[in-house]
Design a protein around this motif. Structure first.
Motif, PDB file in Angstrom:
ATOM      1  N   LYS A   1     -12.641  26.326-104.838  1.00  0.00           N
ATOM      2  CA  LYS A   1     -13.503  25.343-105.501  1.00  0.00           C
ATOM      3  C   LYS A   1     -14.751  26.007-106.068  1.00  0.00           C
ATOM      4  O   LYS A   1     -15.198  25.690-107.177  1.00  0.00           O
ATOM      5  CB  LYS A   1     -13.917  24.244-104.504  1.00  0.00           C
ATOM      6  N   SER A   2     -15.322  26.921-105.299  1.00  0.00           N
ATOM      7  CA  SER A   2     -16.534  27.602-105.740  1.00  0.00           C
ATOM      8  C   SER A   2     -16.285  28.431-106.997  1.00  0.00           C
ATOM      9  O   SER A   2     -17.084  28.411-107.939  1.00  0.00           O
ATOM     10  CB  SER A   2     -17.054  28.506-104.609  1.00  0.00           C
ATOM     11  N   VAL A   3     -15.148  29.127-107.035  1.00  0.00           N
ATOM     12  CA  VAL A   3     -14.819  29.927-108.219  1.00  0.00           C
ATOM     13  C   VAL A   3     -14.604  29.035-109.428  1.00  0.00           C
ATOM     14  O   VAL A   3     -15.116  29.298-110.521  1.00  0.00           O
ATOM     15  CB  VAL A   3     -13.562  30.791-107.962  1.00  0.00           C
ATOM     16  N   SER A   4     -13.848  27.947-109.247  1.00  0.00           N
ATOM     17  CA  SER A   4     -13.587  27.023-110.353  1.00  0.00           C
ATOM     18  C   SER A   4     -14.872  26.391-110.868  1.00  0.00           C
ATOM     19  O   SER A   4     -15.090  26.267-112.072  1.00  0.00           O
ATOM     20  CB  SER A   4     -12.607  25.937-109.903  1.00  0.00           C
ATOM     21  N   ASP A   5     -15.731  25.992-109.926  1.00  0.00           N
ATOM     22  CA  ASP A   5     -17.002  25.372-110.310  1.00  0.00           C
ATOM     23  C   ASP A   5     -17.879  26.357-111.082  1.00  0.00           C
ATOM     24  O   ASP A   5     -18.501  26.004-112.079  1.00  0.00           O
ATOM     25  CB  ASP A   5     -17.718  24.895-109.040  1.00  0.00           C
ATOM     26  N   HIS A   6     -17.893  27.593-110.633  1.00  0.00           N
ATOM     27  CA  HIS A   6     -18.713  28.617-111.286  1.00  0.00           C
ATOM     28  C   HIS A   6     -18.201  28.925-112.694  1.00  0.00           C
ATOM     29  O   HIS A   6     -18.984  29.107-113.624  1.00  0.00           O
ATOM     30  CB  HIS A   6     -18.726  29.888-110.434  1.00  0.00           C
ATOM     31  N   LYS A   7     -16.873  28.968-112.838  1.00  0.00           N
ATOM     32  CA  LYS A   7     -16.283  29.298-114.135  1.00  0.00           C
ATOM     33  C   LYS A   7     -16.108  28.078-115.043  1.00  0.00           C
ATOM     34  O   LYS A   7     -15.787  28.213-116.213  1.00  0.00           O
ATOM     35  CB  LYS A   7     -14.915  29.965-113.936  1.00  0.00           C
ATOM     36  N   HIS A   8     -16.290  26.879-114.475  1.00  0.00           N
ATOM     37  CA  HIS A   8     -16.126  25.625-115.233  1.00  0.00           C
ATOM     38  C   HIS A   8     -14.738  25.555-115.877  1.00  0.00           C
ATOM     39  O   HIS A   8     -14.592  25.242-117.059  1.00  0.00           O
ATOM     40  CB  HIS A   8     -17.207  25.477-116.308  1.00  0.00           C
TER      41      HIS A   8
ATOM     42  N   ASN B   1      -8.938  22.631-109.756  1.00  0.00           N
ATOM     43  CA  ASN B   1     -10.263  22.834-110.346  1.00  0.00           C
ATOM     44  C   ASN B   1     -11.308  22.563-109.270  1.00  0.00           C
ATOM     45  O   ASN B   1     -10.986  22.513-108.083  1.00  0.00           O
ATOM     46  CB  ASN B   1     -10.451  21.957-111.593  1.00  0.00           C
ATOM     47  N   SER B   2     -12.543  22.350-109.688  1.00  0.00           N
ATOM     48  CA  SER B   2     -13.621  22.188-108.707  1.00  0.00           C
ATOM     49  C   SER B   2     -13.527  20.876-107.932  1.00  0.00           C
ATOM     50  O   SER B   2     -14.250  20.679-106.958  1.00  0.00           O
ATOM     51  CB  SER B   2     -14.983  22.271-109.409  1.00  0.00           C
TER      52      SER B   2
ATOM     53  N   TYR C   1     -12.467  25.898-100.057  1.00  0.00           N
ATOM     54  CA  TYR C   1     -13.860  25.954-100.499  1.00  0.00           C
ATOM     55  C   TYR C   1     -14.106  27.173-101.385  1.00  0.00           C
ATOM     56  O   TYR C   1     -14.874  27.120-102.356  1.00  0.00           O
ATOM     57  CB  TYR C   1     -14.796  25.984 -99.292  1.00  0.00           C
ATOM     58  N   CYS C   2     -13.446  28.266-101.060  1.00  0.00           N
ATOM     59  CA  CYS C   2     -13.587  29.490-101.856  1.00  0.00           C
ATOM     60  C   CYS C   2     -13.084  29.262-103.281  1.00  0.00           C
ATOM     61  O   CYS C   2     -13.753  29.611-104.254  1.00  0.00           O
ATOM     62  CB  CYS C   2     -12.814  30.621-101.184  1.00  0.00           C
TER      63      CYS C   2
END
Length: 561
Positions: free
Chosen positions: A412-419, A379-380, A409-410
């Motif tokens: 993490k960014s997707v996971s963070d964006h999608k929560h 996840n993030s 980092y890529c």
């Protein structure tokens, strides 16, 4: 809230040998008795049906329980019919003993015996409450009166068993033991044992329940130690524990009680029971396993056990339940993932005798769990180590160290964006979309490079440039060097510090090859690309083109000379 409302209701035992406190852990497994079908069942909002109890019972036998409390046959027709079904369908193996609970009343004992007809090995369990609170508030009887109830029950059980021509084993519980003066509890138990006269061929069970937990675990264990050291016929007595979990220390009570002299544990698979539940047998047994002691119970397919349990009880195994919870091995933290991944790599290389992987008390595979779905979870909060571990273990992709950081980092960014947590296939798809065989604005058509007399490679690079077909002369000291020179000299693209690695795909199709390339532009920004192909050289060229296509300034600097 006022703590003055409460005081201790337990009793410190008289002088007792406390040398057991120097033990580290039990040297061997106790006798295990599952009470899931009685104590666990009576705590359910919707008690199990006969078919559900049979399914649960079969699982208990499969796990390896040799003693199983099957219920209170005289309490209801369902309980009676369940035991009769086990007998009539020949579901009780010769090495399994069924245990039944009964009150010390003649008609109830006789009804219990009728349910046991045809059972080869049985334990008949009688009890009466002995605590100060029960004596004063419920029964309004003296210590002698309460002891007489226990003795009369022991006499009746022995006489009716002899009358029935059976050799059932007997168990006695001074219910509410933890609220009973310890020397008095011992006096009552010894009076019962004097009636039963246990011997090596027919041992008696004295079961000491923490019906309500009232003390810290070391106090309960000291009470057990006193009983173990002062019970009559000790060599012919199986000292049993039945801890509940009111204070949340059912496991600790059990473990310390075993050190203090107990021989047997009564509990339920995941601690289900009235109020806060019973001792969690899975946790106790797996704690032993993690210390190198064989618990004599098989939890190698924990997911199957959980599925059965949740289906028939309508209960849920909490995600953080020790050993059995779905998240207990899961590492989301980047630093934890990195340590686990490095620990696993170290195990592969060093092949140590014992398990010492950071953050993992036991090997999850021992209980049927998988590393990629149960241990490394993304996840993030995750880092490059966990992402790289999943990619390598599940898909055979061994990225260069610096590329792992970029990809981490890529993700993490997707996971963070999608929560949301990302599943392995989602992570793999991100890798494919972001790095592999990127074809815009440069797309490979073909290349041909021949070896010259001076050892160089000479030929041409055939590709699409912004959709237009181009053939570029190419020369270099190797095929990849020749392609790189063509891009820089003929298209005016500038980059440096080319980082390259490649490998055959170890998972999936063994005919494919994977190449990774990192390049730095004039502003020292690194771009990563990957190429996948059946030919390793073609994969390398595709990786280079993918990296070039990802350069931030590619569209503005790409001009034909």
């Amino acid at each position: 809230m006022s703590s003055r409302k409460y005081t201790k209701n337990y009793f410190i035992p008289p002088i007792v040998d406390m040398s057991w406190t120097r033990k580290e852990y039990p040297a061997k497994a106790p006798v295990w008795c599952s009470v899931d079908l009685r104590d666990g069942n009576q705590s359910l909002v919707i008690p199990m049906s006969i078919d559900e109890k049979i399914e649960f019972y079969k699982m208990l036998v499969k796990i390896g329980f040799k003693e199983i409390e099957v219920g209170f046959p005289a309490a209801s027709e369902t309980e009676y019919a369940f035991l009769r079904t086990l007998v009539e369908k020949d579901l009780i193996p010769d090495d399994v003993t069924v245990q039944v609970l009964t009150q010390s009343r003649e008609h109830i004992i006789k009804r219990t015996f009728a349910a046991l007809d045809g059972v080869k090995n049985a334990i008949v369990h009688v009890y009466n409450s002995t605590s100060v609170a029960q004596r004063e508030q419920v029964f309004k009887k003296s210590r002698e009166d309460i002891k007489k109830i226990a003795v009369d029950g022991a006499v009746m059980l022995k006489e009716l068993t002899a009358e029935a021509g059976e050799k059932y084993r007997f168990e006695y519980s001074p219910e509410s033991f933890t609220g009973t003066e310890v020397d008095y509890a011992c006096e009552v138990c010894n009076a019962v044992l004097d009636i039963w006269q246990p011997n090596s061929d027919r041992k008696a069970i004295i079961n000491l329940p923490s019906t309500v937990q009232m003390s810290m675990p070391h106090i309960y264990a000291a009470q057990i130690a006193y009983m173990s050291q002062n019970l009559s016929y000790r060599d012919n007595v199986v000292l049993s524990l039945h801890p509940h979990n009111d204070r949340g220390t059912g496991v600790a009570d059990s473990e310390m009680g075993l050190l203090a002299g107990a021989d047997r544990i009564e509990g339920t698979l995941f601690g289900n029971g009235e109020r806060t539940g019973n001792a969690d047998v899975v946790t106790i047994a797996m704690n032993m396993y993690a210390l190198g002691v064989d618990p004599k119970l098989d939890f190698s397919n924990m997911p199957e056990i959980i599925s059965m349990y949740e289906n028939v009880t309508r209960m849920h195994v909490y995600e953080r339940q020790p050993y059995s919870g779905s998240l207990v091995f899961a590492a989301f933290s980047g630093s934890h993932q990195d340590a686990i991944a490095k620990g696993m790599k170290w195990r592969e290389e060093e092949k140590p005798e014992h398990w010492t992987v950071p953050y993992l008390l036991i090997d999850p595979k021992d209980i049927g769990r998988e590393y990629d779905g149960d241990v490394i979870r993304i996840n993030s909060q995750s880092g490059k180590g966990g992402v790289a571990y999943i990619m390598e273990q599940k898909y055979g992709l061994d990225m260069p160290k610096k590329m792992r950081e970029d990809f981490g980092y890529c993700v993490k960014s997707v996971s963070d964006h999608k929560h949301k947590e990302l599943l392995p296939d989602e992570i793999y798809n991100i890798f494919q979309e972001v790095y592999v065989n990127i074809e815009n604005p440069l797309s490979l058509i073909d290349f041909k490079l021949n070896k010259t007399a001076d050892g160089m490679r000479d030929g041409h690079l055939h590709l699409y440039v912004n959709g237009q077909e181009k053939v570029l002369p190419a020369r270099g000291n190797g095929r990849l060097d020749a392609v790189s020179n063509a891009l820089q000299e003929q298209l005016g693209i500038r980059y440096s510090n080319l980082i390259y690695s490649e490998h055959a795909m170890e998972i999936g199709s063994t005919s494919r090859a994977m190449a990774y390339i990192g390049i730095a532009d004039e502003d020292d920004n690194t771009s990563w690309g990957a190429g996948m192909d059946t030919d390793i050289i073609t994969a390398s060229v595709k990786a280079l083109l993918s990296a070039v296509n990802k350069m931030a300034k590619i569209k503005t600097i790409m001009v034909l000379k």
